[in-house]
Motif scaffolding. Structure first.
Motif, PDB file in Angstrom:
ATOM      1  N   ILE A  62       0.762  -1.231   0.021  1.00 22.18           N
ATOM      2  CA  ILE A  62      -0.016   0.006   0.121  1.00 22.18           C
ATOM      3  C   ILE A  62       0.893   1.192   0.021  1.00 22.18           C
ATOM      4  N   PHE A  63       1.780   1.464   0.793  1.00 18.79           N
ATOM      5  CA  PHE A  63       2.741   2.452   1.023  1.00 18.79           C
ATOM      6  C   PHE A  63       3.319   2.935  -0.481  1.00 18.79           C
ATOM      7  N   CYS A  64       3.655   1.646  -1.219  1.00 18.68           N
ATOM      8  CA  CYS A  64       4.258   1.909  -2.378  1.00 18.68           C
ATOM      9  C   CYS A  64       3.440   2.357  -3.505  1.00 18.68           C
ATOM     10  N   ARG A  65       2.251   2.353  -3.229  1.00 21.90           N
ATOM     11  CA  ARG A  65       1.124   2.800  -4.299  1.00 21.90           C
ATOM     12  C   ARG A  65       0.397   4.212  -3.990  1.00 21.90           C
ATOM     13  N   LEU A  66       0.592   4.473  -2.662  1.00 17.13           N
ATOM     14  CA  LEU A  66       0.069   5.952  -2.313  1.00 17.13           C
ATOM     15  C   LEU A  66       0.702   6.961  -3.203  1.00 17.13           C
ATOM     16  N   ASP A  67      -0.082   7.945  -3.324  1.00 16.68           N
ATOM     17  CA  ASP A  67       0.374   9.205  -3.898  1.00 16.68           C
ATOM     18  C   ASP A  67       1.188  10.071  -2.813  1.00 16.68           C
ATOM     19  N   VAL A  68       2.524  10.179  -3.125  1.00 13.89           N
ATOM     20  CA  VAL A  68       3.336  10.925  -2.360  1.00 13.89           C
ATOM     21  C   VAL A  68       2.656  12.085  -1.796  1.00 13.89           C
ATOM     22  N   THR A  69       1.739  12.995  -2.521  1.00 13.74           N
ATOM     23  CA  THR A  69       1.508  14.201  -2.195  1.00 13.74           C
ATOM     24  C   THR A  69       0.261  14.139  -1.094  1.00 13.74           C
ATOM     25  N   GLU A  70       0.000  12.835  -0.969  1.00 19.60           N
ATOM     26  CA  GLU A  70      -0.974  12.885   0.234  1.00 19.60           C
ATOM     27  C   GLU A  70      -0.414  12.756   1.682  1.00 19.60           C
ATOM     28  N   ASN A  71       1.026  12.511   1.541  1.00 20.03           N
ATOM     29  CA  ASN A  71       1.806  12.538   2.809  1.00 20.03           C
ATOM     30  C   ASN A  71       1.088  11.477   3.955  1.00 20.03           C
ATOM     31  N   ILE A  72       1.049  10.453   3.577  1.00 18.74           N
ATOM     32  CA  ILE A  72       0.393   9.406   4.275  1.00 18.74           C
ATOM     33  C   ILE A  72       1.526   8.841   4.939  1.00 18.74           C
ATOM     34  N   THR A  73       1.651   8.734   6.443  1.00 19.87           N
ATOM     35  CA  THR A  73       2.600   7.912   7.126  1.00 19.87           C
ATOM     36  C   THR A  73       2.416   6.862   8.199  1.00 19.87           C
ATOM     37  N   THR A  74       0.786   6.688   8.127  1.00 16.80           N
ATOM     38  CA  THR A  74       0.432   5.586   9.010  1.00 16.80           C
ATOM     39  C   THR A  74      -0.652   4.919   7.927  1.00 16.80           C
ATOM     40  N   LEU A  75      -0.961   3.616   8.511  1.00 12.62           N
ATOM     41  CA  LEU A  75      -1.898   2.758   7.943  1.00 12.62           C
ATOM     42  C   LEU A  75      -2.629   2.420   9.231  1.00 12.62           C
ATOM     43  N   GLN A  76      -3.851   2.100   9.055  1.00 10.75           N
ATOM     44  CA  GLN A  76      -4.630   1.377   9.942  1.00 10.75           C
ATOM     45  C   GLN A  76      -5.423   0.449   9.383  1.00 10.75           C
ATOM     46  N   PHE A  77      -5.508  -0.897  10.026  1.00  5.81           N
ATOM     47  CA  PHE A  77      -6.188  -1.938   9.491  1.00  5.81           C
ATOM     48  C   PHE A  77      -7.268  -2.391  10.455  1.00  5.81           C
ATOM     49  N   GLU A  78      -8.498  -2.563   9.719  1.00  4.24           N
ATOM     50  CA  GLU A  78      -9.626  -2.776  10.408  1.00  4.24           C
ATOM     51  C   GLU A  78      -9.578  -4.403  10.246  1.00  4.24           C
ATOM     52  N   ASN A 260      11.765  -5.836   6.899  1.00  2.21           N
ATOM     53  CA  ASN A 260      11.946  -5.568   5.819  1.00  2.21           C
ATOM     54  C   ASN A 260      11.213  -6.357   4.665  1.00  2.21           C
ATOM     55  N   VAL A 261      10.430  -5.800   3.791  1.00  2.00           N
ATOM     56  CA  VAL A 261       9.655  -6.389   2.841  1.00  2.00           C
ATOM     57  C   VAL A 261      10.150  -6.341   1.266  1.00  2.00           C
ATOM     58  N   LYS A 262      10.025  -7.203   0.542  1.00  2.00           N
ATOM     59  CA  LYS A 262      10.777  -7.183  -0.700  1.00  2.00           C
ATOM     60  C   LYS A 262       9.655  -7.577  -1.676  1.00  2.00           C
ATOM     61  N   HIS A 263       9.233  -6.787  -2.710  1.00  2.00           N
ATOM     62  CA  HIS A 263       8.566  -7.035  -3.748  1.00  2.00           C
ATOM     63  C   HIS A 263       8.988  -8.121  -4.627  1.00  2.00           C
ATOM     64  N   VAL A 264       8.169  -9.085  -5.240  1.00  2.00           N
ATOM     65  CA  VAL A 264       8.734 -10.172  -5.953  1.00  2.00           C
ATOM     66  C   VAL A 264       7.797 -10.283  -7.351  1.00  2.00           C
ATOM     67  N   ALA A 265       6.669  -9.888  -7.125  1.00  3.07           N
ATOM     68  CA  ALA A 265       5.606 -10.080  -8.487  1.00  3.07           C
ATOM     69  C   ALA A 265       4.639  -9.032  -8.297  1.00  3.07           C
ATOM     70  N   VAL A 266       4.103  -8.713  -9.486  1.00  4.99           N
ATOM     71  CA  VAL A 266       2.825  -8.070  -9.590  1.00  4.99           C
ATOM     72  C   VAL A 266       1.941  -8.503 -10.576  1.00  4.99           C
ATOM     73  N   GLY A 267       0.655  -8.739 -10.492  1.00 10.10           N
ATOM     74  CA  GLY A 267      -0.063  -9.550 -11.624  1.00 10.10           C
ATOM     75  C   GLY A 267      -1.511  -9.123 -11.481  1.00 10.10           C
ATOM     76  N   MET A 268      -2.152  -9.713 -12.339  1.00  7.72           N
ATOM     77  CA  MET A 268      -3.700  -9.606 -12.156  1.00  7.72           C
ATOM     78  C   MET A 268      -4.480 -10.968 -12.033  1.00  7.72           C
ATOM     79  N   LEU A 269      -5.361 -11.196 -11.435  1.00  2.00           N
ATOM     80  CA  LEU A 269      -6.110 -12.414 -11.411  1.00  2.00           C
ATOM     81  C   LEU A 269      -7.425 -12.403 -12.169  1.00  2.00           C
ATOM     82  N   GLU A 270      -7.572 -13.351 -13.000  1.00  2.57           N
ATOM     83  CA  GLU A 270      -9.044 -13.373 -13.989  1.00  2.57           C
ATOM     84  C   GLU A 270      -9.784 -14.510 -12.887  1.00  2.57           C
ATOM     85  N   LEU A 271     -10.997 -13.913 -12.332  1.00  2.86           N
ATOM     86  CA  LEU A 271     -11.733 -14.632 -11.465  1.00  2.86           C
ATOM     87  C   LEU A 271     -13.242 -15.339 -11.815  1.00  2.86           C
ATOM     88  N   THR A 272     -13.171 -15.123 -13.097  1.00  4.71           N
ATOM     89  CA  THR A 272     -14.681 -15.247 -13.929  1.00  4.71           C
ATOM     90  C   THR A 272     -14.958 -16.713 -13.502  1.00  4.71           C
TER      91      THR A 272
END
Length: 276
Positions: A62-78, A260-272
């Motif tokens: 999520i942090f890697c995909r946020l718009d840097v202009t939003e200046n988000i420093t914290t995430l809360q997960f419900e 530390n977290v490392k990205h290894v893949a990005v993809g799309m799921l076809e769930l039809t």
């Protein structure tokens, strides 16, 4: 969010110990510089109530995909375990989790469990120092400390024997003092009764590990005292070993894990085919 059976099928296809699903939040007024999301964790057969390493990975994504202009420093997960908070600290993600407790097994219970370990490792006996059942919120956990001479990283157990801990004890946390300098303790996690033969890096186990090892350090170094929130460098010593940094805050009854977290893949799921 998709139906539970679909979420479980997705995990089955990925063949991972945990798959994390992120959704938009129902919160209308997120705190300043904070973004709020829903979060659920699914194992191969059922929904889980806690997953630390999966949450770290979700936060990084999520942090890697946020718009840097939003200046988000914290995430809360419900989540099913309440609200969990994640921060970025340098190149690491920091996550706060609830702290857990353990209750010592009885002499009779310990004898049975020692027999299970001996069978799993195909040896006459295993040098076990402590066996404790998880307290509130962690009642399906069993924490076992073994002597460091057991060389936890070299274990090749028959994990099927750990299934004898069922039905209540689903998650087995094994820990030992580390022999490597600068590392506080080592850990491994097995959960064959929920189709996770071994979770190679399990953040949630440190909800028990951090308070347990903090208490041991306080007992050993009683003259020096113990600093609340002292950093523990822990190491998961499975085949896919990983480092994690943990702090236990007794006053707040919370555990903070960093990694530390490392990205290894990005993809799309076809769930039809799955959804129909």
């Amino acid at each position: 969010m998709l139906p539970n059976e679909v979420l479980e099928k997705i995990n089955g296809n990925f063949n991972q110990s945990i798959v994390v699903y992120v959704s938009s939040s129902t919160s209308n007024t997120p705190p300043d510089r904070c973004a709020v999301f829903g979060l659920r964790w699914f194992g191969p057969r059922n929904e889980m109530y806690m997953c630390g390493h999966g949450t770290l990975a979700a936060a990084e994504a999520i942090f890697c995909r946020l718009d840097v202009t939003e200046n988000i420093t914290t995430l809360q997960f419900e989540t099913l375990s309440g609200t969990l908070t994640a921060h970025r600290i340098g190149d690491q993600i920091s996550l706060e989790l609830p702290a857990g407790t353990t209750v010592s097994a009885s002499t009779e219970e310990k004898a049975v469990l020692e027999g299970i370990f001996a069978c799993a490792l195909a040896k006459p006996a295993v040098n076990i120092r402590y066996i404790g059942y998880g307290g509130p919120g962690f009642s399906n956990y069993l924490l076992v400390e073994v002597n460091e001479a057991e060389k936890l990283s070299e274990w090749w157990p028959n994990v099927d024997h750990f299934a004898e801990l069922a039905p209540c004890m689903q998650i087995l946390v094994v820990t030992s003092a580390a022999q490597a300098k600068g590392i506080a303790y080592e850990t491994r996690m097995f959960a064959p009764t929920i189709s996770v033969r071994e979770d190679h890096i399990c953040g949630a186990t440190h909800c028990l590990n951090a308070p347990y090892w903090a208490a041991k350090v306080q007992d050993i170094h009683v003259d020096e005292g113990y600093t609340d929130g002292k950093l523990q460098h822990a190491k998961a010593v499975s085949v896919c070993s990983s480092d994690i940094w943990v702090s236990y805050f007794a006053v707040k009854n919370r555990v903070q894990i960093r990694g530390n977290v490392k990205h290894v893949a990005v993809g799309m799921l076809e769930l039809t085919d799955v959804v129909v």
